[in-house]
Design a protein around this motif. Structure first.
Motif, PDB file in Angstrom:
ATOM      1  N   GLN A 480       0.739  -1.389   0.004  1.00 37.13           N
ATOM      2  CA  GLN A 480       0.154  -0.030  -0.097  1.00 37.13           C
ATOM      3  C   GLN A 480       0.903   1.296   0.115  1.00 37.13           C
ATOM      4  OE1 GLN A 480      -2.414   0.462   3.662  1.00 37.13           O
ATOM      5  NE2 GLN A 480      -2.756   2.636   3.038  1.00 37.13           N
ATOM      6  N   ARG A 481       2.104   1.241   0.875  1.00 42.62           N
ATOM      7  CA  ARG A 481       2.727   2.380   0.851  1.00 42.62           C
ATOM      8  C   ARG A 481       3.735   2.710  -0.636  1.00 42.62           C
ATOM      9  NH1 ARG A 481      -0.122   4.646   4.645  1.00 42.62           N
ATOM     10  NH2 ARG A 481      -0.432   3.628   6.641  1.00 42.62           N
ATOM     11  N   TYR A 482       3.927   1.651  -0.970  1.00 41.04           N
ATOM     12  CA  TYR A 482       4.632   1.846  -2.187  1.00 41.04           C
ATOM     13  C   TYR A 482       3.829   2.294  -3.295  1.00 41.04           C
ATOM     14  CZ  TYR A 482       9.248  -0.475  -1.137  1.00 41.04           C
ATOM     15  OH  TYR A 482      10.412  -0.759  -0.366  1.00 41.04           O
ATOM     16  N   GLU A 483       2.706   1.914  -3.311  1.00 37.14           N
ATOM     17  CA  GLU A 483       1.661   2.342  -4.392  1.00 37.14           C
ATOM     18  C   GLU A 483       1.183   3.865  -4.139  1.00 37.14           C
ATOM     19  OE1 GLU A 483      -1.550   0.090  -5.856  1.00 37.14           O
ATOM     20  OE2 GLU A 483      -0.627  -1.666  -4.704  1.00 37.14           O
ATOM     21  N   GLN A 484       1.319   4.068  -2.724  1.00 31.99           N
ATOM     22  CA  GLN A 484       0.937   5.458  -2.206  1.00 31.99           C
ATOM     23  C   GLN A 484       2.096   6.525  -2.769  1.00 31.99           C
ATOM     24  OE1 GLN A 484       0.555   6.157   1.889  1.00 31.99           O
ATOM     25  NE2 GLN A 484      -0.602   8.018   1.758  1.00 31.99           N
ATOM     26  N   ALA A 485       3.333   5.940  -2.603  1.00 25.97           N
ATOM     27  CA  ALA A 485       4.227   6.828  -2.660  1.00 25.97           C
ATOM     28  C   ALA A 485       4.652   6.870  -4.205  1.00 25.97           C
ATOM     29  CB  ALA A 485       5.882   5.714  -2.321  1.00 25.97           C
ATOM     30  N   ALA A 486       4.272   6.061  -5.101  1.00 29.60           N
ATOM     31  CA  ALA A 486       4.126   6.186  -6.421  1.00 29.60           C
ATOM     32  C   ALA A 486       3.073   7.422  -6.999  1.00 29.60           C
ATOM     33  CB  ALA A 486       3.597   4.889  -7.106  1.00 29.60           C
ATOM     34  N   GLY A 487       1.876   7.412  -6.186  1.00 31.44           N
ATOM     35  CA  GLY A 487       1.045   8.557  -6.452  1.00 31.44           C
ATOM     36  C   GLY A 487       1.487   9.866  -6.090  1.00 31.44           C
ATOM     37  N   LEU A 488       2.609   9.857  -5.049  1.00 31.43           N
ATOM     38  CA  LEU A 488       3.030  11.221  -4.590  1.00 31.43           C
ATOM     39  C   LEU A 488       4.263  11.639  -5.412  1.00 31.43           C
ATOM     40  CD1 LEU A 488       2.702  10.196  -0.958  1.00 31.43           C
ATOM     41  CD2 LEU A 488       1.403  11.928  -1.961  1.00 31.43           C
ATOM     42  N   ALA A 489       4.827  10.880  -6.349  1.00 27.18           N
ATOM     43  CA  ALA A 489       5.961  11.110  -7.143  1.00 27.18           C
ATOM     44  C   ALA A 489       5.855  11.564  -8.349  1.00 27.18           C
ATOM     45  CB  ALA A 489       6.773   9.661  -6.834  1.00 27.18           C
ATOM     46  N   ASP A 490       6.887  11.926  -9.077  1.00 22.73           N
ATOM     47  CA  ASP A 490       7.023  12.099 -10.611  1.00 22.73           C
ATOM     48  C   ASP A 490       7.135  10.605 -11.227  1.00 22.73           C
ATOM     49  OD1 ASP A 490       9.646  11.237 -10.784  1.00 22.73           O
ATOM     50  OD2 ASP A 490      10.272  13.132 -10.448  1.00 22.73           O
ATOM     51  N   ASP A 491       6.941  10.506 -12.585  1.00 18.40           N
ATOM     52  CA  ASP A 491       6.738   9.403 -13.391  1.00 18.40           C
ATOM     53  C   ASP A 491       7.931   8.523 -13.174  1.00 18.40           C
ATOM     54  OD1 ASP A 491       4.269   9.924 -14.222  1.00 18.40           O
ATOM     55  OD2 ASP A 491       4.870  11.086 -15.979  1.00 18.40           O
TER      56      ASP A 491
END
Length: 929
Positions: A480-491
């Motif tokens: 969940q946190r890795y997916e959350q991190a992806a949504g908070l970062a650039d591509d």
């Protein structure tokens, strides 16, 4: 222990009956007459509707065992006595016994938690488990299930979310779950309880909340303020007197009227009364009266706040205004801590003007003295914690003081620094240190993620929390946190986080998520202009679709995967990483296509091997051990189609060597767990039982499989079963079955083989009922009936030969190996051929010698199968010395069962030694030849 209608003395008599004491002995121990004992025994027989004294003794013994096995209620120990609420306490207890979900509803500070704890303790004997879950630290609705799991002691199972693990663990339990402070995560509690109650028909749930949850089965239990009537006999006055006495100066009778007045003006709110009582020793009756007259006022709390809520706020305002300015600042600033915190942490977050960091420790002590902070000793030092009502009040004060952003930012920095330190930490106390701060990390992340100017900080904290959660074996949260991190970062950074999330999903055996996340990573990489990375991601998704197809709930359509692989090939070009990734995907596709053909041509088999070898060579050039291991897995699978079990085992072993230097991150860990399982399975295939046990033990001891004993122990069970170690197999079989049941009864070849191996051991012990039960489990634990023609034939034939049913055994392995090659070529081919040869000899089959020759050509190099074929040859030739030679070969190969069986087959003076050897293994004697 006893039913409600049984008196205390009768319960004593019943307990002593369970210890098989005579009436005279019971009379002496209880200091009563024998006639009185006889009267109690007659009464017990009548009340319990039992026929005789022996039945009473059995009933008493069973009741005692039930009491001993019942775990103690997992409830917090109250620090003060529970005062009043006599009527509510009884009514709530009856409601809990009679209804599946009871919600105690009332305003903050009214005493909901204390009443729930008291009632839970009162009814604990009615349940086989009682757990308390404080939801105050939970800031995300999706983490309600994780909080319940932590309280119940349930870990996440591969292939399932943490909510599913809770449902499985409580499905058959008559348990009581107490969920406290549900209002702030009501959106998470309501759907979780709907699923929980639907899946767990015997479960009872007691909830405290400021509002109803509005879910099925719910029965609301409104809790009013404490009774304020009856003068000094009122519950409110009794609470005040008790708490005032606790601070060292109990009020005397002369002030009772004044105390009644104070309790009246405080609205009977338990929290307000306790705060006022805490001031008794320093302010006295006149000081309290003055404070109430001059400072306590009813605040306007908005349309959602009722009068009682305003009363609590008023008391907190009054208590706050009595503090020095430095303590006021400290109280509002430490409200950002969700979990108990240390003085050092408070100094870092709250220690800025007008508060000097050096003043923080003294200030915390003063706040604790004022009952505004609770003090909790722990292994890592003294910790402080504010009640939720006070924390909410402090947050409002932060906003009023214009400090909310500043303090939350400092808290975020403290969390980020702490997370960084923990990422590099180790030691026995690492888990405890993480658990101490985990809720604060989550709260800080939630706050930062909602603020655009803090996105970068939120991304870094999300990545840190993902890594920490993975190390803590919280795999669901890690993904969940890795997916959350992806949504908070650039591509570009988002693609990297999504790859990690995919690896964690692999550790969880969630093929659908692996596929989805690899594709999402490819899309993110493509948007970032990284065509090679995008090609690698799409190739990885294609590989997953074939390599881990058994972990999917829905296997992607072939056309979709083929098209994706073509796109990956185009995007990757001739970049080394891209070529290696595409080659691995192509090897997986070719291997799957070959499997569909069922090995009709040698050319197809060689093409499969060639594709895999090319993938290995390209992966090795990249210097990526994880990629090389994955390619070796493809090679191992390709070799299996050729029937070369030794090459299969060699490729599997190489994977572990390749992965030796890989750090324990998600990708490396997922690959290593798969490599250990394959190494154990393929070692079994070539008769290396010690190696199979070694790799199986490493897999079973892996921390990520601590909650998945069925997966962890599968190959270890099979290895021990082949060796004939009955005690080891039976000892592991119960936790294996429990883990499999609790994880939702997943299916896989290794699980089916493990269950079948346990069934075999029961067959070798002569317990046909237990064997039948485990064979039923096999039907539910494997994915395809064809697999059971492989290990099923092997294990059945071993049992049948042991029992002397040689003709039935011969029929069980009647099909020619090349007719059932797909079923037996993998791990079971050598065992199948050796058993086929032995059954032919013992049954007097005319082709016995031809079967021996055919088996010998294939199994050469397998120590166990070779010894078994040699024994068949010696039996056919009547060569007693040759038979006995194989006994030593079996011992050297770590297979004591076959060694003992050899002695029995030799007969004569060797029979007794063989029978003794079997008995030492926990097995029954074999039938005579």
């Amino acid at each position: 222990m006893s039913a409600p209608q049984i008196s205390a003395r009768e319960a004593q008599v019943l307990a002593l009956l369970g210890e098989h004491l005579s009436n005279a002995e019971i009379a002496a121990q209880l200091v009563i007459s024998v006639r009185t004992v006889e009267s109690h025994v007659s009464s017990l027989l009548r009340k319990l509707q039992l026929p005789d004294r022996r039945a009473l003794a059995r009933h008493a013994a069973e009741s005692a065992r039930t009491q001993e096995s019942r775990p103690a209620p997992a409830l917090p120990e109250p620090l003060t006595a529970f005062i009043g609420r006599v009527r509510e306490r009884g009514e709530l207890a009856e409601a809990v016994r009679g209804h599946r979900l009871v919600t105690v509803v009332g305003p903050g500070g009214v005493g909901k938690t204390r009443l729930a704890l008291a009632v839970a303790a009162d009814v604990a004997d009615d349940f086989d488990g009682v757990w308390f879950v404080d939801l105050v630290p939970i800031t995300e609705p999706g983490r309600v299930g994780a909080a319940v799991a932590a309280a119940v002691g349930v870990g996440e199972q591969p292939g399932h979310g943490i909510d599913d693990a809770v449902l499985a663990a409580l499905a058959e339990r008559r348990a009581l779950l107490v969920l406290d402070n549900c209002e702030q995560v009501r959106d998470g509690v309501a759907p979780f309880l709907e699923r929980l109650l639907a899946a767990c028909p015997r479960l009872r749930v007691l909830v405290t909340s400021r509002a109803r949850l509005m879910v099925p089965f719910e029965r609301a239990f409104p809790l009013a303020p404490l009774s304020r009537v009856g003068g000094d006999e009122s519950e409110a006055v009794a609470l005040f007197m008790d708490r005032a006495a606790a601070v060292g100066h109990p009020p005397g009778p002369a002030v009772s009227e004044g105390v009644v007045t104070i309790c009246e003006r405080l609205g009977g709110m338990a929290l307000a009364i306790e705060l006022a009582a805490a001031r008794w020793s320093t302010l006295g009756l006149d000081g309290l009266a003055t404070g109430l007259s001059d400072q306590l006022r009813i605040l306007t709390g908005g349309p959602r706040a009722d009068d009682r809520h305003r009363s609590v706020r008023a008391v907190l305002d009054w208590s706050h205004d009595l503090l020095e300015p430095q303590d006021q600042a400290l109280l509002r600033r430490v409200s950002v801590f969700v979990a108990p915190f240390t003085a050092e942490a408070a100094a870092e977050v709250a220690g800025f003007a007008p508060l000097d960091p050096a003043e923080v420790v003294d200030g915390l002590g003063r706040l604790a003295e004022q009952s505004l902070l609770a003090v909790t000793p722990s292994a890592t030092g003294t910790r402080y914690h504010g009640l939720e009502t006070i924390r909410q009040y402090g947050t409002e004060r932060l906003a009023d003081a214009g400090e909310l952003i500043e303090v939350r930012s400092r808290h975020l920095e403290w969390c980020s620094t702490g997370a960084t330190v923990l990422r590099g930490a180790s030691g026995a106390d690492w888990r405890a240190r993480f658990d101490d701060v985990a809720d604060d990390l989550r709260a800080a992340l939630t706050w930062a993620a909602d603020r655009p100017e803090r996105r970068a900080d939120a991304h870094r904290l999300a990545v840190s929390l993902a890594e920490l959660a993975f190390s803590r074996n919280l795999l669901g949260e890690s993904q969940q946190r890795y997916e959350q991190a992806a949504g908070l970062a650039d591509d570009a950074a988002g693609a990297a986080a999504l790859r990690q999330a995919a690896a964690v999903a692999g550790c969880r055996r969630l093929g659908d998520d692996m596929y989805r996340l690899h594709r999402a990573a490819g899309e993110a990489a493509s948007r970032a202009g990284d065509s090679v990375g995008a090609g690698c991601d799409l190739a990885a998704a294609a590989t997953v679709a074939y390599r881990f197809s058994t972990s999917f709930t829905r296997i992607p359509p072939v056309e979709e995967v083929v098209a994706m692989l073509a796109e990956a090939r185009e995007l990757s070009g001739d970049a080394p990483d891209g070529e290696a990734a595409v080659a691995l995907a192509e090897a997986a596709v070719v291997a799957d296509a070959y499997g569909a053909l069922q090995g009709d041509t040698d050319n197809t088999a060689q093409e499969t091997v060639g594709c895999a070898e090319r993938a290995v060579a390209l992966a090795r050039r990249t210097g990526d051990p994880v990629a090389e291991s994955a390619a070796l897995d493809a090679l191992s699978g390709a070799r299996s189609w050729t029937g070369d079990a030794f090459a299969v085992a060699a490729a599997a072993r190489r994977r572990i060597d390749v992965l030796a230097s890989v750090p324990p991150g998600p990708g490396g860990t997922h690959e290593l767990m798969d490599a250990l399982a394959m190494a154990a399975g393929t070692a079994l295939g070539v008769g290396e039982l010690a190696e199979a046990r070694r790799w199986g033990s490493r897999l079973a001891d892996h921390p990520l499989l601590a909650e998945a004993g069925h997966h962890a122990a599968s190959w270890l069970l099979v290895a021990d079963a082949f060796a004939g170690r009955a005690d080891d197999v039976l000892g592991r079989s119960v936790p294996f079955l429990d883990s499999w049941e609790h994880s939702g009864r997943p299916r896989s070849l290794s699980l089916g083989a493990a269950a079948s191996s346990v069934a075999m051991i029961h067959g070798l012990r002569g317990d046909q009922d237990a064997r039948s039960a485990w064979l039923s489990t096999v039907e539910r634990a494997d994915t395809a009936p064809q697999h059971r023609h492989g290990y099923g034939a092997v294990f059945d034939a071993m049992v049948l030969l042991h029992q002397g049913e040689v003709d039935v055994a011969l029929e069980r392995v009647a099909p020619e190996p090349d007719r059932v090659w797909k079923w037996v070529c993998w791990i079971w081919l050598h065992w199948y051929l050796a058993l086929r040869a032995e059954a032919a000899v013992l049954a007097g089959h005319p082709d016995a010698r031809a079967r021996i020759d055919a088996a010998r050509a294939v199994v050469a190099g397998n120590p166990v199968a070779t010894a078994q074929v040699d024994r068949a040859q010696a039996l056919l030739d009547g060569d007693l010395a040759g038979q006995l030679t194989t006994a030593a070969a079996f011992d050297a190969a770590g297979c004591p069962y076959q060694s003992a069986r050899t002695l029995l087959l030799a007969g004569g003076g060797h029979t007794a030694a063989g029978a003794a050897a079997l008995a030492a293994l926990g097995l029954a004697p074999t039938a005579a030849r």
